[in-house]
Structure formats: C-alpha cells, structure tokens
Design a protein around this motif. Structure first.
Motif, PDB file in Angstrom:
ATOM      1  N   ALA A 131       0.821  -1.210   0.000  1.00  0.00           N
ATOM      2  CA  ALA A 131       0.000   0.000   0.000  1.00  0.00           C
ATOM      3  C   ALA A 131       0.859   1.267   0.000  1.00  0.00           C
ATOM      4  O   ALA A 131       0.670   2.145  -0.850  1.00  0.00           O
ATOM      5  N   LYS A 157      -6.663  -3.125  -7.221  1.00  0.00           N
ATOM      6  CA  LYS A 157      -7.761  -3.840  -6.547  1.00  0.00           C
ATOM      7  C   LYS A 157      -7.226  -4.968  -5.669  1.00  0.00           C
ATOM      8  O   LYS A 157      -7.773  -5.247  -4.609  1.00  0.00           O
ATOM      9  N   GLU A 160      -5.783  -3.380  -2.532  1.00  0.00           N
ATOM     10  CA  GLU A 160      -6.896  -3.014  -1.651  1.00  0.00           C
ATOM     11  C   GLU A 160      -7.431  -4.238  -0.907  1.00  0.00           C
ATOM     12  O   GLU A 160      -7.719  -4.169   0.290  1.00  0.00           O
ATOM     13  N   LYS A 164      -7.332  -4.798   3.158  1.00  0.00           N
ATOM     14  CA  LYS A 164      -8.523  -5.074   3.968  1.00  0.00           C
ATOM     15  C   LYS A 164      -8.333  -6.362   4.757  1.00  0.00           C
ATOM     16  O   LYS A 164      -8.603  -6.418   5.955  1.00  0.00           O
TER      17      LYS A 164
END
Length: 176
Positions: A131, A157, A160, A164
């Motif tokens: 990230a 994506k 991400e 998460k």
C-alpha cells in the motif's frame, strides 16, 4: 550526493510497534538524509497495521524512496546501523520492535545471499509494504516509467483486498 557517481532508486520499508514510532521514523529519515551517498526523495503516508506473523501492539509502517550512490550491501549496513541506534533487538523472529528498516528494492538488482535477498522475498505478500509503495509510485508515475528502476506491483484492486484482509489503515496527514 556526488553527480559523478551512479545512483540507484531504492525503496526501504519502515516499521515499528514499540516506543514513539513517529519520532523514531523522523530520526531514521534524518540519519538517512545525513548519510553520504543517500538522498531521501519522498516518504509515504503512515499506515497502521495489525501484526502479521508477529505479536504485540499494532505497527506503524511506511515506505521511503531513496536515491543512493552506495551498493546494496553498503545500504543494508547503514540501515542496520540505524536500527541498532534505536535499540533494535532480535530476540526471536517477528518480535515487537522499535524500528525495522527493510531494503525492499534496489534499482532492479536481484540478489540471493544469506545476508540480503533482493527484491525483498516477502514484499508482494505484505499489504503494509504494497500500500505505501503503491502510494509512492503513484506520486511519480512518469519518472517510474522512464527510469525502469521500480518494482512491478499487483493491481490496485488486489492491493486493496490485501490491505482489507491484513487490517491496514492509512493514517491521514501522517508523515512523521
């Protein structure tokens, strides 16, 4: 940094979960900037991260982009010296730490030595690296393409989803 020496882009991951981590990061950046042969280009935001394969409180993580006129082993020595200055201990694998400086990427160099593997062998598994690294590369897309000295990252994506799943939180206005 001398203009006559070749320089390479290097990315270094910063992490810590003991003590005043923000102040530790500030000092580590100052020490890097004061080291001959190293120019600090930019640093990502800070990210709060649940421990991955580790124990203790949440980590703060970031990635810094450097231009270096040192070899990868010399840069590793500088990083380890800065860790020691911040009382980094290694009582067991993935122990809580005051400061962890991981050499992630060094101008496309590929090494597999006991003391250093490049690119970092677990870089693409760790959202706390991906990230902030993606953030830095997005800030300089033209330079990244022109220089060809940057790692290839998974799709946004996927980063991400990793973030998460691994409990990564970007802290706003968070440069140390």
């Amino acid at each position: 940094m001398s203009a006559s020496l070749p320089s390479f882009r290097a990315y270094v991951g910063l992490g810590g979960n003991l003590g005043d981590v923000r102040a530790t990061f500030q000092d580590a950046l100052a020490r890097l900037a004061d080291t001959p042969g190293i120019a600090v280009e930019t640093m990502s935001s800070l990210y709060r991260t649940r421990p991955v394969d580790a124990t203790g409180p949440d980590f703060l993580n970031a990635v810094v982009a450097l231009q270096v006129a040192l070899g990868p082993r010399e840069l590793l020595g500088v990083l380890q010296g800065i860790e020691l200055a911040h009382h980094r201990e290694r009582p067991y694998r993935n122990a809580p730490r005051t400061l962890d400086l991981d050499l992630l990427w060094f101008g496309g160099v590929v090494l597999d030595r006991p003391e250093l593997t490049l690119p970092h062998p677990r870089m693409h598994e760790r959202a706390f690296v991906l990230a902030p690294l993606a953030e830095l590369m997005a800030q300089r897309p033209a330079a990244a393409l022109a220089e060809g000295q940057n790692p290839v990252l998974p799709a946004a994506k996927d980063i991400e989803a990793y973030s998460k799943n691994q409990g990564i939180e970007r802290l706003n206005g968070s440069n140390p």
